[in-house]
Design a protein around this motif. Structure first.
Motif, PDB file in Angstrom:
ATOM      1  N   PRO A 112     -28.179   3.810  17.839  1.00 17.66           N
ATOM      2  CA  PRO A 112     -29.367   3.196  17.192  1.00 17.66           C
ATOM      3  C   PRO A 112     -28.966   2.348  16.080  1.00 17.66           C
ATOM      4  O   PRO A 112     -27.714   2.051  16.021  1.00 17.66           O
ATOM      5  N   PRO A 113     -29.737   1.614  15.199  1.00 15.87           N
ATOM      6  CA  PRO A 113     -29.348   0.746  14.493  1.00 15.87           C
ATOM      7  C   PRO A 113     -28.281   1.151  13.462  1.00 15.87           C
ATOM      8  O   PRO A 113     -28.548   2.182  13.045  1.00 15.87           O
ATOM      9  N   HIS A 114     -27.559   0.109  12.871  1.00 14.66           N
ATOM     10  CA  HIS A 114     -26.424   0.609  11.954  1.00 14.66           C
ATOM     11  C   HIS A 114     -27.233   0.988  10.470  1.00 14.66           C
ATOM     12  O   HIS A 114     -26.401   2.245  10.089  1.00 14.66           O
ATOM     13  N   TRP A 115     -28.136   0.575  10.220  1.00 16.02           N
ATOM     14  CA  TRP A 115     -28.671   1.055   8.904  1.00 16.02           C
ATOM     15  C   TRP A 115     -29.207   2.456   8.916  1.00 16.02           C
ATOM     16  O   TRP A 115     -29.347   3.156   8.260  1.00 16.02           O
ATOM     17  N   VAL A 116     -29.591   2.968  10.242  1.00 13.31           N
ATOM     18  CA  VAL A 116     -30.059   4.372  10.551  1.00 13.31           C
ATOM     19  C   VAL A 116     -28.925   5.342  10.287  1.00 13.31           C
ATOM     20  O   VAL A 116     -28.990   6.323   9.629  1.00 13.31           O
ATOM     21  N   VAL A 117     -27.587   4.812  10.859  1.00 17.81           N
ATOM     22  CA  VAL A 117     -26.684   5.474  10.701  1.00 17.81           C
ATOM     23  C   VAL A 117     -26.139   5.776   9.052  1.00 17.81           C
ATOM     24  O   VAL A 117     -25.923   6.846   8.689  1.00 17.81           O
ATOM     25  N   ASN A 118     -26.146   4.589   8.264  1.00 18.09           N
ATOM     26  CA  ASN A 118     -26.001   4.609   6.982  1.00 18.09           C
ATOM     27  C   ASN A 118     -26.774   5.552   6.167  1.00 18.09           C
ATOM     28  O   ASN A 118     -26.548   6.337   5.200  1.00 18.09           O
ATOM     29  N   VAL A 119     -28.106   5.514   6.288  1.00 17.91           N
ATOM     30  CA  VAL A 119     -29.108   6.320   5.810  1.00 17.91           C
ATOM     31  C   VAL A 119     -29.039   8.002   6.064  1.00 17.91           C
ATOM     32  O   VAL A 119     -28.995   8.658   4.934  1.00 17.91           O
ATOM     33  N   ILE A 120     -28.666   8.213   7.279  1.00 21.92           N
ATOM     34  CA  ILE A 120     -28.699   9.702   7.803  1.00 21.92           C
ATOM     35  C   ILE A 120     -27.527  10.385   7.182  1.00 21.92           C
ATOM     36  O   ILE A 120     -27.412  11.670   6.993  1.00 21.92           O
ATOM     37  N   CYS A 121     -26.269   9.709   7.519  1.00 23.85           N
ATOM     38  CA  CYS A 121     -24.894  10.446   7.205  1.00 23.85           C
ATOM     39  C   CYS A 121     -24.898  11.085   6.062  1.00 23.85           C
ATOM     40  O   CYS A 121     -24.394  12.437   5.982  1.00 23.85           O
ATOM     41  N   PRO A 122     -25.481  10.906   4.775  1.00 23.39           N
ATOM     42  CA  PRO A 122     -24.909  11.763   3.649  1.00 23.39           C
ATOM     43  C   PRO A 122     -25.871  12.978   3.674  1.00 23.39           C
ATOM     44  O   PRO A 122     -25.615  14.002   3.065  1.00 23.39           O
ATOM     45  N   HIS A 123     -26.957  12.990   4.459  1.00 24.80           N
ATOM     46  CA  HIS A 123     -27.567  14.261   4.653  1.00 24.80           C
ATOM     47  C   HIS A 123     -27.427  15.318   5.887  1.00 24.80           C
ATOM     48  O   HIS A 123     -28.397  16.070   6.170  1.00 24.80           O
ATOM     49  N   VAL A 124     -26.499  14.756   6.690  1.00 27.70           N
ATOM     50  CA  VAL A 124     -26.095  15.692   7.685  1.00 27.70           C
ATOM     51  C   VAL A 124     -24.379  16.443   7.492  1.00 27.70           C
ATOM     52  O   VAL A 124     -23.883  16.710   8.474  1.00 27.70           O
ATOM     53  N   GLY A 125     -24.129  16.240   6.243  1.00 26.20           N
ATOM     54  CA  GLY A 125     -22.601  16.612   5.708  1.00 26.20           C
ATOM     55  C   GLY A 125     -21.550  15.864   6.318  1.00 26.20           C
ATOM     56  O   GLY A 125     -20.394  16.464   6.398  1.00 26.20           O
ATOM     57  N   ILE A 126     -21.633  14.583   6.277  1.00 28.17           N
ATOM     58  CA  ILE A 126     -20.656  13.829   6.517  1.00 28.17           C
ATOM     59  C   ILE A 126     -20.289  12.905   5.224  1.00 28.17           C
ATOM     60  O   ILE A 126     -21.099  12.634   4.525  1.00 28.17           O
ATOM     61  N   GLY A 127     -18.919  13.243   4.778  1.00 29.30           N
ATOM     62  CA  GLY A 127     -18.395  12.897   3.632  1.00 29.30           C
ATOM     63  C   GLY A 127     -18.174  11.511   3.469  1.00 29.30           C
ATOM     64  O   GLY A 127     -18.422  10.765   4.442  1.00 29.30           O
ATOM     65  N   LEU A 128     -18.199  10.783   2.391  1.00 32.57           N
ATOM     66  CA  LEU A 128     -18.076   9.419   2.118  1.00 32.57           C
ATOM     67  C   LEU A 128     -16.754   8.858   2.743  1.00 32.57           C
ATOM     68  O   LEU A 128     -16.520   7.709   3.339  1.00 32.57           O
ATOM     69  N   VAL A 129     -15.562   9.449   2.527  1.00 32.97           N
ATOM     70  CA  VAL A 129     -14.203   8.977   3.315  1.00 32.97           C
ATOM     71  C   VAL A 129     -14.304   8.973   4.687  1.00 32.97           C
ATOM     72  O   VAL A 129     -14.045   7.795   5.214  1.00 32.97           O
ATOM     73  N   PRO A 130     -14.736   9.825   5.560  1.00 29.79           N
ATOM     74  CA  PRO A 130     -14.639   9.763   6.950  1.00 29.79           C
ATOM     75  C   PRO A 130     -15.879   8.745   7.376  1.00 29.79           C
ATOM     76  O   PRO A 130     -15.575   8.209   8.275  1.00 29.79           O
ATOM     77  N   PHE A 131     -16.885   8.581   6.489  1.00 30.23           N
ATOM     78  CA  PHE A 131     -17.729   7.634   6.741  1.00 30.23           C
ATOM     79  C   PHE A 131     -17.480   6.243   6.489  1.00 30.23           C
ATOM     80  O   PHE A 131     -17.435   5.380   7.409  1.00 30.23           O
ATOM     81  N   TRP A 132     -16.364   6.098   5.400  1.00 27.81           N
ATOM     82  CA  TRP A 132     -15.943   4.757   5.268  1.00 27.81           C
ATOM     83  C   TRP A 132     -14.835   4.210   6.119  1.00 27.81           C
ATOM     84  O   TRP A 132     -14.848   3.281   6.894  1.00 27.81           O
ATOM     85  N   ILE A 133     -14.141   5.366   6.783  1.00 30.24           N
ATOM     86  CA  ILE A 133     -12.937   5.116   7.813  1.00 30.24           C
ATOM     87  C   ILE A 133     -13.899   4.825   9.235  1.00 30.24           C
ATOM     88  O   ILE A 133     -13.057   3.804   9.805  1.00 30.24           O
TER      89      ILE A 133
END
Length: 334
Positions: free
Chosen positions: A156-177
């Motif tokens: 999917p588009p990258h902005w979708v990943v950015n918007v969804i990740c905080p609401h599915v239990g993905i922390g900020l550190v693994p998201f940044w990495i």
């Protein structure tokens, strides 16, 4: 959301107003976020003109513009990566672009974490989020690799990943990495194209879709999936080893080699009586000592243990009034 966008726009404009060097009148129209090949070449010429005079200011303006585009998922990030390769070269532009993309996407992550719960009250968004949550849970052991592949894949588009990740239990550190590593392959292509921007005559010279780029991204995907494959392989091997050990333990319990607590009887003590040289002699206790010994709570059998073997016989001496002693034998379990 509108208030955040307005404040961010003012922050961007203020930073550019303070950090940008004083431009000549003919250079001012070229200072804009590039949206075409012509604007990109014009901005490249402008930045190279002031790069050697104000190197630090140019970097600050580049970074703040990149963060703004990524935070609100606006178009133009690809051109900025190409522009970075043209201005600073691939060795310096590549890590700079990866850090900017990961940090800007993290800003989008934080905005979604703050404002997203209001959208989750809408059943349509809640249903879609539940589907993504199930996908994330199924890839929990390979979360970083899964997110990297999502960054490389066009959908999917990258902005979708950015918007969804905080609401599915993905922390900020693994998201940044995962964002920094996932954008690495694409950034290599963009910065490499920027290295030859001066020799290009049109956007067709970009060659974004080519066998070289395709093979490069495929190599990145394979490299990311290798740890996942190894984890699954050794996971099955470990499961087999654990199953064999469990079967061995069951066999030992069936044969009576172990007890409920897992202890094993290695040896038993000597018999209570014996004959011959070296045989154990009975213990001699007086009546008073024997009563104190049996009444001691430390030796009481209140925990329901089964006594398998009695200890040595106790010979209690009875002292008569005339000083002579008689002995009586009592056998008590120790």
């Amino acid at each position: 959301m509108a208030a955040i966008f307005i404040v961010s726009t003012l922050l961007l404009g203020g930073t550019l107003w303070l950090a940008l060097p004083t431009l000549e009148d003919e250079d001012r129209p070229q200072l804009k976020i590039p949206k075409s090949f012509v604007e990109l070449q014009a901005l490249n010429t402008l930045l190279k003109k002031y790069r050697d005079i104000y190197p630090f200011r140019i970097v600050v303006c580049y970074v703040i513009t990149y963060l703004f585009l990524q935070a609100f998922s606006l178009p133009g990030s690809m051109y900025l990566s190409i522009l970075g390769g043209a201005v600073w070269g691939v060795p310096r532009a590549l890590p700079l672009a990866c850090v900017c993309v990961a940090s800007g996407a993290s800003l989008c992550y934080l905005i979604s974490a703050a404002l997203g719960p209001a959208l989750l009250t809408i059943p349509k968004f809640a249903t879609r989020l539940e589907k993504w949550t199930e996908k994330i849970r199924s890839q929990k052991s390979n979360l970083i690799s899964f997110l990297i592949v999502l960054r490389i894949a066009p959908l999917p588009p990258h902005w979708v990943v950015n918007v969804i990740c905080p609401h599915v239990g993905i922390g900020l550190v693994p998201f940044w990495i995962s964002t920094a590593l996932g954008i690495l392959g694409v950034s290599v292509i963009h910065t490499t194209i920027g290295g030859g921007l001066d020799e290009m005559t049109s956007a067709d010279d970009f060659h974004l879709i080519s066998w070289r780029n395709f093979l490069g991204l495929s190599a990145v995907v394979v490299g990311v999936l290798i740890p996942v494959g190894l984890r699954y392989f050794y996971k099955s091997e470990l499961a087999e080893v654990q199953e064999v050990e469990r079967d061995d333990e069951d066999t030992m319990l069936e044969e009576g080699e172990g007890t409920e607590s897992g202890d094993q009887v290695l040896a038993v003590g000597p018999h209570a009586r014996g004959k011959g040289k070296g045989a154990q002699q009975p213990l001699l206790l007086t009546d008073e000592d024997s009563d104190d010994f049996l009444d001691d709570d430390d030796y009481a059998d209140d925990d329901g243990d089964v006594i398998l073997e009695a200890g040595p016989a106790l010979v209690v001496k009875d002292d008569d009034d005339d000083g002579s002693s008689t002995s009586s034998r009592h056998s008590h379990p120790l």
